[in-house]
Design a protein around this motif. Sequence first.
Motif, PDB file in Angstrom:
ATOM      1  N   ASN A 122       0.810  -1.215   0.000  1.00  0.00           N
ATOM      2  CA  ASN A 122       0.000   0.000   0.000  1.00  0.00           C
ATOM      3  C   ASN A 122       0.847   1.269   0.000  1.00  0.00           C
ATOM      4  O   ASN A 122       0.300   2.372   0.012  1.00  0.00           O
ATOM      5  N   MET A 123       2.161   1.106  -0.013  1.00  0.00           N
ATOM      6  CA  MET A 123       3.041   2.262  -0.112  1.00  0.00           C
ATOM      7  C   MET A 123       3.259   2.615  -1.577  1.00  0.00           C
ATOM      8  O   MET A 123       3.141   1.763  -2.459  1.00  0.00           O
ATOM      9  N   THR A 124       3.605   3.857  -1.822  1.00  0.00           N
ATOM     10  CA  THR A 124       3.981   4.243  -3.179  1.00  0.00           C
ATOM     11  C   THR A 124       5.490   4.069  -3.333  1.00  0.00           C
ATOM     12  O   THR A 124       6.244   4.102  -2.339  1.00  0.00           O
ATOM     13  N   PRO A 125       5.959   3.891  -4.564  1.00  0.00           N
ATOM     14  CA  PRO A 125       7.406   3.849  -4.768  1.00  0.00           C
ATOM     15  C   PRO A 125       8.108   5.094  -4.230  1.00  0.00           C
ATOM     16  O   PRO A 125       9.217   4.999  -3.689  1.00  0.00           O
ATOM     17  N   ASP A 126       7.471   6.244  -4.340  1.00  0.00           N
ATOM     18  CA  ASP A 126       8.082   7.474  -3.829  1.00  0.00           C
ATOM     19  C   ASP A 126       8.300   7.415  -2.321  1.00  0.00           C
ATOM     20  O   ASP A 126       9.322   7.896  -1.808  1.00  0.00           O
ATOM     21  N   GLN A 127       7.339   6.829  -1.601  1.00  0.00           N
ATOM     22  CA  GLN A 127       7.501   6.689  -0.147  1.00  0.00           C
ATOM     23  C   GLN A 127       8.677   5.765   0.181  1.00  0.00           C
ATOM     24  O   GLN A 127       9.438   6.011   1.124  1.00  0.00           O
ATOM     25  N   GLN A 128       8.828   4.716  -0.602  1.00  0.00           N
ATOM     26  CA  GLN A 128       9.940   3.813  -0.378  1.00  0.00           C
ATOM     27  C   GLN A 128      11.272   4.495  -0.691  1.00  0.00           C
ATOM     28  O   GLN A 128      12.259   4.315   0.023  1.00  0.00           O
ATOM     29  N   VAL A 129      11.280   5.276  -1.737  1.00  0.00           N
ATOM     30  CA  VAL A 129      12.500   6.028  -2.074  1.00  0.00           C
ATOM     31  C   VAL A 129      12.840   7.010  -0.959  1.00  0.00           C
ATOM     32  O   VAL A 129      14.014   7.184  -0.604  1.00  0.00           O
ATOM     33  N   ASP A 130      11.821   7.644  -0.388  1.00  0.00           N
ATOM     34  CA  ASP A 130      12.069   8.555   0.741  1.00  0.00           C
ATOM     35  C   ASP A 130      12.822   7.842   1.857  1.00  0.00           C
ATOM     36  O   ASP A 130      13.766   8.389   2.441  1.00  0.00           O
ATOM     37  N   ASP A 131      12.397   6.615   2.167  1.00  0.00           N
ATOM     38  CA  ASP A 131      13.067   5.861   3.223  1.00  0.00           C
ATOM     39  C   ASP A 131      14.499   5.514   2.832  1.00  0.00           C
ATOM     40  O   ASP A 131      15.420   5.587   3.657  1.00  0.00           O
ATOM     41  N   ILE A 132      14.696   5.123   1.578  1.00  0.00           N
ATOM     42  CA  ILE A 132      16.045   4.776   1.126  1.00  0.00           C
ATOM     43  C   ILE A 132      16.965   5.978   1.219  1.00  0.00           C
ATOM     44  O   ILE A 132      18.131   5.863   1.618  1.00  0.00           O
ATOM     45  N   VAL A 133      16.462   7.156   0.892  1.00  0.00           N
ATOM     46  CA  VAL A 133      17.263   8.382   1.010  1.00  0.00           C
ATOM     47  C   VAL A 133      17.658   8.609   2.467  1.00  0.00           C
ATOM     48  O   VAL A 133      18.796   8.986   2.773  1.00  0.00           O
ATOM     49  N   LYS A 134      16.733   8.354   3.396  1.00  0.00           N
ATOM     50  CA  LYS A 134      17.047   8.518   4.821  1.00  0.00           C
ATOM     51  C   LYS A 134      18.166   7.572   5.241  1.00  0.00           C
ATOM     52  O   LYS A 134      19.070   7.948   5.997  1.00  0.00           O
ATOM     53  N   TYR A 135      18.117   6.328   4.740  1.00  0.00           N
ATOM     54  CA  TYR A 135      19.179   5.377   5.098  1.00  0.00           C
ATOM     55  C   TYR A 135      20.501   5.761   4.446  1.00  0.00           C
ATOM     56  O   TYR A 135      21.567   5.531   5.022  1.00  0.00           O
ATOM     57  N   ALA A 136      20.438   6.350   3.267  1.00  0.00           N
ATOM     58  CA  ALA A 136      21.665   6.839   2.637  1.00  0.00           C
ATOM     59  C   ALA A 136      22.307   7.921   3.497  1.00  0.00           C
ATOM     60  O   ALA A 136      23.532   7.974   3.642  1.00  0.00           O
ATOM     61  N   GLU A 137      21.469   8.755   4.086  1.00  0.00           N
ATOM     62  CA  GLU A 137      21.990   9.818   4.955  1.00  0.00           C
ATOM     63  C   GLU A 137      22.637   9.252   6.215  1.00  0.00           C
ATOM     64  O   GLU A 137      23.475   9.895   6.840  1.00  0.00           O
ATOM     65  N   LYS A 138      22.253   8.026   6.573  1.00  0.00           N
ATOM     66  CA  LYS A 138      22.863   7.375   7.747  1.00  0.00           C
ATOM     67  C   LYS A 138      24.126   6.593   7.382  1.00  0.00           C
ATOM     68  O   LYS A 138      24.751   5.980   8.237  1.00  0.00           O
ATOM     69  N   GLY A 139      24.466   6.583   6.090  1.00  0.00           N
ATOM     70  CA  GLY A 139      25.719   5.975   5.684  1.00  0.00           C
ATOM     71  C   GLY A 139      25.602   4.679   4.902  1.00  0.00           C
ATOM     72  O   GLY A 139      26.612   4.124   4.462  1.00  0.00           O
ATOM     73  N   PHE A 140      24.387   4.156   4.716  1.00  0.00           N
ATOM     74  CA  PHE A 140      24.246   2.926   3.947  1.00  0.00           C
ATOM     75  C   PHE A 140      24.523   3.178   2.469  1.00  0.00           C
ATOM     76  O   PHE A 140      24.118   4.196   1.908  1.00  0.00           O
ATOM     77  N   LYS A 141      25.210   2.222   1.844  1.00  0.00           N
ATOM     78  CA  LYS A 141      25.571   2.333   0.438  1.00  0.00           C
ATOM     79  C   LYS A 141      24.867   1.304  -0.444  1.00  0.00           C
ATOM     80  O   LYS A 141      25.042   1.302  -1.661  1.00  0.00           O
ATOM     81  N   ALA A 142      24.115   0.391   0.179  1.00  0.00           N
ATOM     82  CA  ALA A 142      23.421  -0.643  -0.594  1.00  0.00           C
ATOM     83  C   ALA A 142      22.167  -1.077   0.152  1.00  0.00           C
ATOM     84  O   ALA A 142      22.182  -1.205   1.380  1.00  0.00           O
ATOM     85  N   VAL A 143      21.090  -1.293  -0.603  1.00  0.00           N
ATOM     86  CA  VAL A 143      19.838  -1.771  -0.023  1.00  0.00           C
ATOM     87  C   VAL A 143      19.265  -2.868  -0.906  1.00  0.00           C
ATOM     88  O   VAL A 143      19.597  -2.985  -2.082  1.00  0.00           O
ATOM     89  N   LYS A 144      18.397  -3.680  -0.301  1.00  0.00           N
ATOM     90  CA  LYS A 144      17.648  -4.680  -1.063  1.00  0.00           C
ATOM     91  C   LYS A 144      16.171  -4.488  -0.764  1.00  0.00           C
ATOM     92  O   LYS A 144      15.788  -4.355   0.393  1.00  0.00           O
ATOM     93  N   VAL A 145      15.359  -4.453  -1.813  1.00  0.00           N
ATOM     94  CA  VAL A 145      13.914  -4.322  -1.661  1.00  0.00           C
ATOM     95  C   VAL A 145      13.248  -5.458  -2.426  1.00  0.00           C
ATOM     96  O   VAL A 145      13.883  -6.157  -3.219  1.00  0.00           O
ATOM     97  N   ARG A 146      11.953  -5.651  -2.176  1.00  0.00           N
ATOM     98  CA  ARG A 146      11.237  -6.752  -2.799  1.00  0.00           C
ATOM     99  C   ARG A 146      10.403  -6.266  -3.988  1.00  0.00           C
ATOM    100  O   ARG A 146       9.842  -5.180  -3.953  1.00  0.00           O
ATOM    101  N   ILE A 147      10.340  -7.101  -5.023  1.00  0.00           N
ATOM    102  CA  ILE A 147       9.415  -6.844  -6.129  1.00  0.00           C
ATOM    103  C   ILE A 147       8.185  -7.701  -5.861  1.00  0.00           C
ATOM    104  O   ILE A 147       8.127  -8.862  -6.258  1.00  0.00           O
ATOM    105  N   TRP A 148       7.233  -7.109  -5.161  1.00  0.00           N
ATOM    106  CA  TRP A 148       6.058  -7.876  -4.751  1.00  0.00           C
ATOM    107  C   TRP A 148       4.751  -7.290  -5.279  1.00  0.00           C
ATOM    108  O   TRP A 148       3.695  -7.867  -5.081  1.00  0.00           O
ATOM    109  N   ARG A 149       4.811  -6.169  -5.941  1.00  0.00           N
ATOM    110  CA  ARG A 149       3.561  -5.581  -6.418  1.00  0.00           C
ATOM    111  C   ARG A 149       2.964  -6.435  -7.530  1.00  0.00           C
ATOM    112  O   ARG A 149       3.661  -7.160  -8.230  1.00  0.00           O
ATOM    113  N   ASP A 150       1.641  -6.304  -7.684  1.00  0.00           N
ATOM    114  CA  ASP A 150       0.964  -7.049  -8.750  1.00  0.00           C
ATOM    115  C   ASP A 150       1.527  -6.674 -10.114  1.00  0.00           C
ATOM    116  O   ASP A 150       1.648  -7.519 -10.997  1.00  0.00           O
TER     117      ASP A 150
END
Length: 203
Positions: A122-150
């Motif tokens: 029920n999240m939008t891709p933009d909301q997920q990107v917002d979270d990834i940007v926050k983790y980038a600001e904390k120093g993370f350089k790599a993330v893994k997400v799921r392709i689960w949408r219909d």
Amino acid sequence: MRITNVDCVYVHVPWPEEEIRAGKIADVAFTRIQTDEGITGWGPRPVPDYMLDHLVRPMLVGNSPYPIEEYVQRGLLKATGAEWALWDIVGKAANQPVHRMLGMCRDRIPVYLTLVWQDEKNMTPDQQVDDIVKYAEKGFKAVKVRIWRDNPLEDVEIVKGVRQRLGGPDKMEVAFDRTAGLSGSVWDMDTALEAARQLEEWE
């Protein structure tokens, strides 16, 4: 040295309810292997009771913790928590970190952050990107997400948004996990190829 017991230990971490709703892991479990020399090995994953009774204990109790490859060939690969606990014993007995015993070629490894959102579909891709940007600001350089949408092409928008906001893979690597049938749907070949091509374009 001989193995005297194999069991599992379950630990409940008393997180506040709001933290649990936010996705904090509230329970953890370990496989514990004890020996007659007082060395205990811990593996950060439990083994189901039926597997403990019918595979792991008959194989290990009374025997040496050292021939790990032999145990794996005999089926211990199905009980990874027990295998890891054996490596823990071997490392402790040698007073060496296991990575060194296995012929280390580096003393650091890169990490990535697996992101699983509670209300992901029920999240939008933009909301997920917002979270990834926050983790980038904390120093993370790599993330893994799921392709689960219909429609998996909507998930492509995640990596597209990351590239637009953070830059190339040198700024943030993005891995995708289909997690086999756990997503609740199965792709046909055309869908898989189209998703792969679009991910390649933005990756």
